[in-house]
Design a protein around this motif. Structure first.
Motif, PDB file in Angstrom:
ATOM      1  N   ARG A  66      -1.326 -15.200  29.995  1.00  9.26           N
ATOM      2  CA  ARG A  66      -1.898 -16.252  28.537  1.00  9.26           C
ATOM      3  C   ARG A  66      -2.894 -15.658  27.744  1.00  9.26           C
ATOM      4  NH1 ARG A  66      -2.174 -21.843  31.723  1.00  9.26           N
ATOM      5  NH2 ARG A  66       0.230 -22.120  32.022  1.00  9.26           N
ATOM      6  N   ALA A  67      -4.146 -15.256  28.646  1.00  7.47           N
ATOM      7  CA  ALA A  67      -5.094 -14.669  27.937  1.00  7.47           C
ATOM      8  C   ALA A  67      -4.769 -13.449  26.902  1.00  7.47           C
ATOM      9  CB  ALA A  67      -6.426 -14.191  28.936  1.00  7.47           C
ATOM     10  N   GLU A  68      -4.072 -12.641  27.647  1.00 10.95           N
ATOM     11  CA  GLU A  68      -3.659 -11.356  27.085  1.00 10.95           C
ATOM     12  C   GLU A  68      -2.772 -11.846  25.700  1.00 10.95           C
ATOM     13  OE1 GLU A  68      -1.735  -9.049  29.799  1.00 10.95           O
ATOM     14  OE2 GLU A  68      -3.661  -7.870  30.529  1.00 10.95           O
ATOM     15  N   THR A  69      -1.896 -12.762  26.063  1.00 18.51           N
ATOM     16  CA  THR A  69      -1.096 -13.157  24.506  1.00 18.51           C
ATOM     17  C   THR A  69      -1.839 -13.545  23.417  1.00 18.51           C
ATOM     18  OG1 THR A  69       0.230 -14.092  26.518  1.00 18.51           O
ATOM     19  CG2 THR A  69       0.999 -14.474  24.275  1.00 18.51           C
ATOM     20  N   ARG A  70      -2.814 -14.257  24.139  1.00 19.77           N
ATOM     21  CA  ARG A  70      -3.836 -15.002  22.965  1.00 19.77           C
ATOM     22  C   ARG A  70      -4.562 -13.876  22.385  1.00 19.77           C
ATOM     23  NH1 ARG A  70      -7.781 -18.516  25.324  1.00 19.77           N
ATOM     24  NH2 ARG A  70      -9.411 -18.038  23.687  1.00 19.77           N
ATOM     25  N   ILE A  71      -5.132 -12.952  23.039  1.00 17.48           N
ATOM     26  CA  ILE A  71      -5.911 -11.788  22.773  1.00 17.48           C
ATOM     27  C   ILE A  71      -5.251 -11.059  21.589  1.00 17.48           C
ATOM     28  CG2 ILE A  71      -7.034  -9.640  23.303  1.00 17.48           C
ATOM     29  CD1 ILE A  71      -7.834 -11.074  25.731  1.00 17.48           C
ATOM     30  N   SER A  72      -3.709 -10.549  22.055  1.00 24.01           N
ATOM     31  CA  SER A  72      -3.052  -9.829  21.227  1.00 24.01           C
ATOM     32  C   SER A  72      -2.818 -10.626  19.775  1.00 24.01           C
ATOM     33  CB  SER A  72      -1.706  -9.360  21.838  1.00 24.01           C
ATOM     34  OG  SER A  72      -0.937 -10.666  22.285  1.00 24.01           O
ATOM     35  N   LYS A  73      -2.496 -11.955  20.173  1.00 23.26           N
ATOM     36  CA  LYS A  73      -2.288 -12.538  18.966  1.00 23.26           C
ATOM     37  C   LYS A  73      -3.569 -12.491  17.893  1.00 23.26           C
ATOM     38  CE  LYS A  73      -0.478 -17.318  17.609  1.00 23.26           C
ATOM     39  NZ  LYS A  73      -1.464 -18.252  17.675  1.00 23.26           N
ATOM     40  N   LEU A  74      -4.670 -13.018  18.563  1.00 21.08           N
ATOM     41  CA  LEU A  74      -5.874 -12.912  17.733  1.00 21.08           C
ATOM     42  C   LEU A  74      -5.996 -11.436  17.139  1.00 21.08           C
ATOM     43  CD1 LEU A  74      -8.346 -14.646  20.121  1.00 21.08           C
ATOM     44  CD2 LEU A  74      -7.419 -15.501  17.867  1.00 21.08           C
ATOM     45  N   ARG A  75      -5.777 -10.463  17.864  1.00 22.36           N
ATOM     46  CA  ARG A  75      -5.871  -9.040  17.487  1.00 22.36           C
ATOM     47  C   ARG A  75      -5.074  -8.923  16.106  1.00 22.36           C
ATOM     48  NH1 ARG A  75      -5.632  -4.599  21.460  1.00 22.36           N
ATOM     49  NH2 ARG A  75      -7.318  -3.250  20.728  1.00 22.36           N
ATOM     50  N   GLU A  76      -3.669  -9.352  16.349  1.00 16.44           N
ATOM     51  CA  GLU A  76      -2.746  -9.046  15.318  1.00 16.44           C
ATOM     52  C   GLU A  76      -3.153  -9.882  13.921  1.00 16.44           C
ATOM     53  OE1 GLU A  76       1.493 -10.380  15.984  1.00 16.44           O
ATOM     54  OE2 GLU A  76       1.310  -8.947  17.756  1.00 16.44           O
ATOM     55  N   ASP A  77      -3.632 -11.166  14.329  1.00 11.93           N
ATOM     56  CA  ASP A  77      -4.157 -12.076  13.129  1.00 11.93           C
ATOM     57  C   ASP A  77      -5.348 -11.147  12.473  1.00 11.93           C
ATOM     58  OD1 ASP A  77      -2.361 -14.029  13.874  1.00 11.93           O
ATOM     59  OD2 ASP A  77      -3.817 -15.417  14.641  1.00 11.93           O
ATOM     60  N   ALA A  78      -6.191 -10.732  13.336  1.00 13.22           N
ATOM     61  CA  ALA A  78      -7.290 -10.012  12.789  1.00 13.22           C
ATOM     62  C   ALA A  78      -6.980  -8.827  11.958  1.00 13.22           C
ATOM     63  CB  ALA A  78      -8.197  -9.538  13.927  1.00 13.22           C
ATOM     64  N   MET A  79      -6.049  -8.063  12.574  1.00 13.61           N
ATOM     65  CA  MET A  79      -5.278  -6.967  11.840  1.00 13.61           C
ATOM     66  C   MET A  79      -4.883  -7.192  10.694  1.00 13.61           C
ATOM     67  SD  MET A  79      -6.369  -4.379  13.567  1.00 13.61           S
ATOM     68  CE  MET A  79      -5.390  -2.924  13.203  1.00 13.61           C
ATOM     69  N   LYS A  80      -4.171  -8.295  10.484  1.00 20.66           N
ATOM     70  CA  LYS A  80      -3.628  -8.785   9.528  1.00 20.66           C
ATOM     71  C   LYS A  80      -4.646  -9.102   8.291  1.00 20.66           C
ATOM     72  CE  LYS A  80       0.805 -11.020  10.725  1.00 20.66           C
ATOM     73  NZ  LYS A  80       1.202 -12.040  11.264  1.00 20.66           N
ATOM     74  N   ASN A  81      -5.841  -9.586   8.945  1.00 22.22           N
ATOM     75  CA  ASN A  81      -6.743  -9.603   7.972  1.00 22.22           C
ATOM     76  C   ASN A  81      -7.629  -8.727   7.396  1.00 22.22           C
ATOM     77  OD1 ASN A  81      -6.505 -12.568   8.159  1.00 22.22           O
ATOM     78  ND2 ASN A  81      -8.041 -12.922   9.804  1.00 22.22           N
ATOM     79  N   VAL A  82      -7.497  -7.453   8.449  1.00 29.20           N
ATOM     80  CA  VAL A  82      -8.397  -6.529   7.992  1.00 29.20           C
ATOM     81  C   VAL A  82      -7.300  -5.744   6.900  1.00 29.20           C
ATOM     82  CG1 VAL A  82      -8.606  -3.948   8.836  1.00 29.20           C
ATOM     83  CG2 VAL A  82      -9.340  -5.838  10.262  1.00 29.20           C
ATOM     84  N   GLU A  83      -5.975  -5.956   7.150  1.00 33.84           N
ATOM     85  CA  GLU A  83      -5.132  -5.155   6.208  1.00 33.84           C
ATOM     86  C   GLU A  83      -5.296  -5.748   4.738  1.00 33.84           C
ATOM     87  OE1 GLU A  83      -1.083  -5.004   7.383  1.00 33.84           O
ATOM     88  OE2 GLU A  83      -0.557  -3.892   5.809  1.00 33.84           O
TER      89      GLU A  83
END
Lengths: 183, 258
Positions: free
Chosen positions: A131-148
């Motif tokens: 679960r934590a990993e899923t959340r982390i990857s989602k957060l990361r994805e979100d973060a990456m989107k924001n970075v883009e």
């Protein structure tokens, strides 16, 4: 007494001795000697054989009996103690076996329990991790989107400042390629 | 010396034979025989009373853990019974009270005789000879009662060739007939000789000292000590020998073919 007087006296006795027979062979007293010998010898014989010797024999027999009885008793007690020791050893061995059995069962039960608990905890942990990993990857994805988006905004702003014209699509493409290469 | 001296009072005698003289204490005759109670009878009574007193005391305390006197009595019992058993066999134990009485009668008389002024009843052939004759009569009587005429097989040993028998049988008969004589004579002679020797040495001491030769008088005086000890040993030994030979003869009565 002088020697002479002594010799005179012995001579006188010697003279007497010739007349009287040697006392040990004097028949005058044979009858008396035999009679009193019979009286005292028989007296002693009957006293000994009727009373004294049976008493002594009884005491000796009693002692022999009591010694052999004591020895028998000692042997019996010894046997008893040997048997008791054997019984004790047997019971000790039994108790030891039972203790080992109990401890083995307990150990097995504890191991089973441990394995069970470990399994459950592991499963929970794995679930939580996932679960934590899923959340982390989602957060990361979100973060990456924001970075883009931020990069795109920054690039457009820098381009505008530089006075270079570029389509929004090209900028977006360039930014995403750079981001991809940098990871 | 013609006075009726009490037996226990010292009689001054420089004659070594005087100690063997018998004199009446209580005159008594019955059936034409002189059966006076003499000094010999008195000392026989003393030794009988002492022996019975000692053994009676030993037997009266029938304790499991014996005291000294009981222990001595029991030692006497086992000593004689072992001797009878080992010499005459189990069957010989029938005669154990007789052998025991013989031993203690003789031992008592011999030991009592060792004390000064006492009379040694066993120093008279009438006494020792009578005891020996009683022993032989018992041996012959029991031998014939037990084995019948087989008892006379004693004189003809087995496995001897016939010619030798002609010599052997008379020799065996003579040796058998000599038994009561040697048995009685041995005890009598030992007691007589021992007491004469002691008396002679004692007389020497008095004689030499009386003659003023005090230094020389010490020699028989000192010599008397070991000889007195020896006489005590002889007193015991002769009683033992008499009892032992009685057992040997009883064995012949029980098993004549050996």
């Amino acid at each position: 007494m002088s020697l002479l007087a002594f010799l005179a006296e012995t001579a006188a006795h010697g003279g007497e001795a010739v007349k009287a027979p040697f006392p040990a062979f004097d028949p005058t007293w044979f009858a008396s000697q035999l009679f009193w010998l019979a009286v005292f010898f028989l007296g002693m014989y009957f006293a000994l054989s009727r009373s004294i010797l049976p008493k002594l024999e009884g005491t000796l027999a009693q002692r022999a009996n009591s010694i052999s009885a004591d020895l028998d008793e000692a042997a019996r007690l010894n046997n008893q103690s040997v048997e008791a020791q054997k019984a004790l050893e047997l019971r000790l061995a039994q108790a030891r076996a039972r203790a080992r059995e109990t401890s083995d069962t307990a150990k097995a039960a504890a191991e089973t329990e441990l394995a069970h608990v470990t399994g459950r905890v592991d499963a929970e942990m794995a679930l939580k991790l996932e679960r934590a990993e899923t959340r982390i990857s989602k957060l990361r994805e979100d973060a990456m989107k924001n970075v883009e988006q931020i990069s795109l905004d920054a690039a457009e702003a820098m381009i505008a400042r530089l006075g270079v014209k570029a389509s929004r699509a090209d900028v977006k493409k360039a930014v995403s390629s750079v981001l991809e290469t940098r990871g | 010396m013609n006075l009726p001296l009490p037996v226990f009072l010292p009689s001054i005698a420089t004659d070594p034979i005087h100690q063997f003289k018998i004199f009446p204490l209580i005159d008594w005759s019955a059936g034409g025989y002189n059966l006076a109670f003499t000094n010999s009878s008195f000392w026989m009574l003393v030794s009988t009373v002492l022996v019975l007193g000692f053994l009676g005391m030993a037997a009266s305390r029938a304790s499991l853990i014996p005291n000294r006197i009981q222990s001595l009595g029991e030692m006497s019992y086992t000593f004689i019974s072992d001797m009878v058993r080992s010499t005459a066999g189990e069957e010989g134990l029938k005669f154990f009270p007789f052998v025991f009485t013989l031993f203690f009668f003789i031992l008592g008389a011999n030991i009592v005789g060792m004390f000064p002024y006492a009379f040694t009843t066993t120093s008279h052939i009438a006494v020792t000879g009578a005891l020996a004759v009683v022993v032989i009569l018992i041996v012959v009587g029991y031998g014939i009662y037990k084995n019948g005429l087989g008892f006379f097989g004693l004189f003809a040993p087995h496995g001897v060739p016939l010619p030798v028998m002609f010599f052997l049988v008379p020799i065996e008969i003579i040796s058998f007939l000599a038994r009561p004589i040697t048995l009685g004579m041995r005890l009598f002679a030992n007691m007589l000789a021992g007491h004469i020797m002691l008396k002679l040495l004692a007389i020497f001491v008095v004689m030499l000292a009386g003659a003023g030769l005090t230094a020389v008088a010490w020699v028989p005086y000192v010599l008397l000590i070991p000889i007195t000890a020896l006489e005590f040993l002889v007193a015991f030994l002769q009683a033992y020998v008499f009892a032992l030979l009685t057992c040997v003869y009883l064995k012949d009565a029980i098993h004549p073919h050996h």
